[in-house]
Motif scaffolding. Structure first.
Motif, PDB file in Angstrom:
ATOM      1  N   SER A   1       0.985  -1.126  -0.132  1.00  0.00           N
ATOM      2  CA  SER A   1       0.077  -0.216   0.331  1.00  0.00           C
ATOM      3  C   SER A   1       0.858   1.599   0.169  1.00  0.00           C
ATOM      4  O   SER A   1       0.472   2.195  -0.194  1.00  0.00           O
TER       5      SER A   1
ATOM      6  N   HIS B   1      -3.783   2.696  -2.235  1.00  0.00           N
ATOM      7  CA  HIS B   1      -4.730   1.356  -2.074  1.00  0.00           C
ATOM      8  C   HIS B   1      -6.423   2.959  -2.370  1.00  0.00           C
ATOM      9  O   HIS B   1      -6.415   3.928  -2.252  1.00  0.00           O
ATOM     10  N   GLU B   2      -7.559   1.713  -2.637  1.00  0.00           N
ATOM     11  CA  GLU B   2      -8.493   1.834  -3.317  1.00  0.00           C
ATOM     12  C   GLU B   2      -9.007   1.823  -1.558  1.00  0.00           C
ATOM     13  O   GLU B   2      -8.573   1.440  -0.720  1.00  0.00           O
TER      14      GLU B   2
ATOM     15  N   SER C   1     -10.424  -1.277   0.655  1.00  0.00           N
ATOM     16  CA  SER C   1      -9.678  -2.132   0.034  1.00  0.00           C
ATOM     17  C   SER C   1      -8.493  -3.085   0.877  1.00  0.00           C
ATOM     18  O   SER C   1      -8.539  -4.027   1.223  1.00  0.00           O
TER      19      SER C   1
ATOM     20  N   ALA D   1      -8.867   1.406   5.682  1.00  0.00           N
ATOM     21  CA  ALA D   1      -8.421   1.910   4.386  1.00  0.00           C
ATOM     22  C   ALA D   1      -9.365   2.612   4.219  1.00  0.00           C
ATOM     23  O   ALA D   1     -10.454   2.284   3.549  1.00  0.00           O
TER      24      ALA D   1
ATOM     25  N   ARG E   1      -9.325   6.991  -0.254  1.00  0.00           N
ATOM     26  CA  ARG E   1      -8.524   6.347  -1.001  1.00  0.00           C
ATOM     27  C   ARG E   1      -7.274   6.660  -0.982  1.00  0.00           C
ATOM     28  O   ARG E   1      -6.674   8.170  -0.522  1.00  0.00           O
TER      29      ARG E   1
ATOM     30  N   ARG F   1      -3.347   0.669  -7.920  1.00  0.00           N
ATOM     31  CA  ARG F   1      -3.194   0.880  -6.503  1.00  0.00           C
ATOM     32  C   ARG F   1      -4.173  -1.065  -5.677  1.00  0.00           C
ATOM     33  O   ARG F   1      -4.680  -1.741  -6.386  1.00  0.00           O
ATOM     34  N   VAL F   2      -3.979  -0.991  -4.574  1.00  0.00           N
ATOM     35  CA  VAL F   2      -4.571  -1.962  -3.714  1.00  0.00           C
ATOM     36  C   VAL F   2      -5.621  -1.796  -3.705  1.00  0.00           C
ATOM     37  O   VAL F   2      -6.389  -1.159  -3.663  1.00  0.00           O
TER      38      VAL F   2
END
Length: 451
Positions: free
Chosen positions: A205, A210-211, A214, A218, A221, A261-262
């Motif tokens: 990440s 990351h989103e 996710s 998280a 974003r 992105r994750v």
């Protein structure tokens, strides 16, 4: 062509370089040197940094503009880090200290002339290097560190990945910053991430972002380091500690600049120059299966090896003085000086922690100092000095015992001390003889004692 305001030096250097079929031209100022270059084909120029009516750096630029194939060697009493890097970037063939010219001038000039012969034979051509005035604080006058500065000057202008290798505490991050600051990407940011300090489940990440949703925690974003460093440099410290699962994804970015992105399906692209550093020997990590071989070769396009502090002992006085000034200024302390005896004590230490250990040692000495002058008793070293009379004696005795019968003992000692590793019989202490730093006078004294 020799360019130097010191007429005595010009006389000495002309005689020193005298050789069959070699013509040596002399100039005592930069303006005359430019006039000579305009009319005469000169293979090699050896010029001082301090010249009139303009300095050696400007002379370097004018020579290469007029004659791009001429090799220029600059000399200075104590060339700074910035001078060495900038001179190398501008196209200097080498930068030498004045005090080393008695030993280095002829070999460097001979090598430069041979390079010119090789280029003429192969029809190769040089190209000018870009110019800029960035500065990075790296301290050292040792030949080993100056070679690092020159390599930084050569590689900084490209986008090739750089792998910086060296023991912990040698200053790998400073070298990474120099590569960035002297590169075309210096207007953008250099982002640093320590691959060994972040848990595996968070490292992906950190690198790629990351989103929202996710993974647990998280809540929004987040852009990763590759996005943040777009157009600049990403410094991956301790790359040898990166988990294999992340290495696969890093390889993809190095191949085509793409990543995700994750938790996202979208493929993003980035334009990042990768500079990595490690205290581990990555070839051993590859052999052990802990590091991907394909990633190793992607990262190791250009390798810069940082010498250990024990291999550049002549830098210790400068470093100690720099740390003294910085620590006392930061803490609002009265000025503290360091005695010659204390410097000698520092130079006799083995420095397993390198420059970082030296800085911490100076900081402790300042905190505990009982006067404004640091003496050997004020230096809180973690272990005994690496070089001691007992160590010298044991080393020399073992070398004498190993000498072939009938050999010249002084010659044997002088040659063997260059690289042999010796073990004392009274313990596990190993003494690398290249760290003994014995002079010929030392050898004579110890030889007479042993006999």
């Amino acid at each position: 062509m020799l360019v130097d305001p010191d007429l005595d030096f010009l006389d000495w250097a002309t005689k020193h370089l005298s050789a069959k079929n070699l013509r040596v031209l002399r100039c005592d100022n930069a303006a005359n040197a430019v006039k000579v270059i305009e009319k005469t084909a000169v293979s090699v120029v050896v010029a001082a940094m301090e010249l009139e009516p303009f300095d050696g750096m400007e002379l370097l630029g004018r020579i290469l503009q007029q004659s791009p194939h001429t090799l220029v060697v600059l000399t200075a009493g104590f060339p700074t880090t910035g001078q060495i890097i900038e001179a190398t970037q501008r196209g200097a063939h080498d930068v030498l200290r004045k005090e080393s010219l008695a030993f280095e001038l002829r070999p460097v000039v001979e090598s430069a002339l041979q390079t010119q012969d090789d280029r003429r034979s192969a029809g190769q051509q040089d190209s000018e290097m870009p110019k800029h005035d960035s500065r990075v604080k790296m301290i050292g006058i040792s030949r080993a560190l100056q070679e690092v500065f020159k390599l930084v000057g050569r590689v900084a202008r490209s986008d090739a990945p750089v792998l910086i290798a060296g023991e912990s505490g040698t200053g790998k991050e400073l070298v990474a910053k120099a590569v960035h600051e002297y590169s075309p990407r210096r207007q953008k940011e250099m982002i640093t991430i320590n691959c060994g300090a972040i848990p595996e489940n968070l490292l992906e990440s950190e690198l790629f972002g990351h989103e929202k949703g996710s993974f647990t925690g998280a809540i929004a974003r987040r852009a990763g380091r590759f996005e943040q460093a777009d157009g600049g440099t990403l410094f991956l410290d301790e790359i040898g500690d990166m988990p294999l699962s992340i290495q696969v994804k890093l390889l993809r970015v190095l191949q085509d600049g793409s990543f995700s992105r994750v938790g996202a399906n979208e493929t993003l692209t980035t334009d990042v120059r990768i500079v990595a550093a490690t205290h581990k020997k990555l070839s051993d990590e590859v052999a052990a299966g802990r590091f991907r071989e394909d990633l190793y070769y992607r990262l190791n396009v250009v390798e810069i090896k940082i010498p250990a502090l024990r291999d550049r002992l002549e830098d210790i006085p400068l470093l100690a003085e720099y740390f003294l000034q910085r620590i006392t200024r930061k803490n609002g302390m009265a000025r503290i000086r360091i005695s010659a005896e204390a410097i000698n004590t520092l130079q006799m230490h083995h420095w397993p922690g390198n420059v970082r250990e030296l800085e911490n040692t100076i900081a402790r000495a300042c905190a505990l100092a009982s006067s404004h002058i640091l003496l050997p008793a004020d230096i809180p070293l973690a272990s005994a000095p690496h070089k001691s009379p007992a160590a010298f004696a044991a080393a020399i005795d073992q070398l004498i015992n190993a000498a072939p019968s009938g050999t010249d003992l002084l010659g044997w000692l002088n040659s063997e001390v260059a690289g042999r590793i010796l073990e004392r019989s009274d313990g596990d202490l190993k003494i690398a003889s290249n760290a003994l730093n014995l002079t010929l006078a030392d050898l004579r004294k110890l030889l007479s004692k042993s006999e």
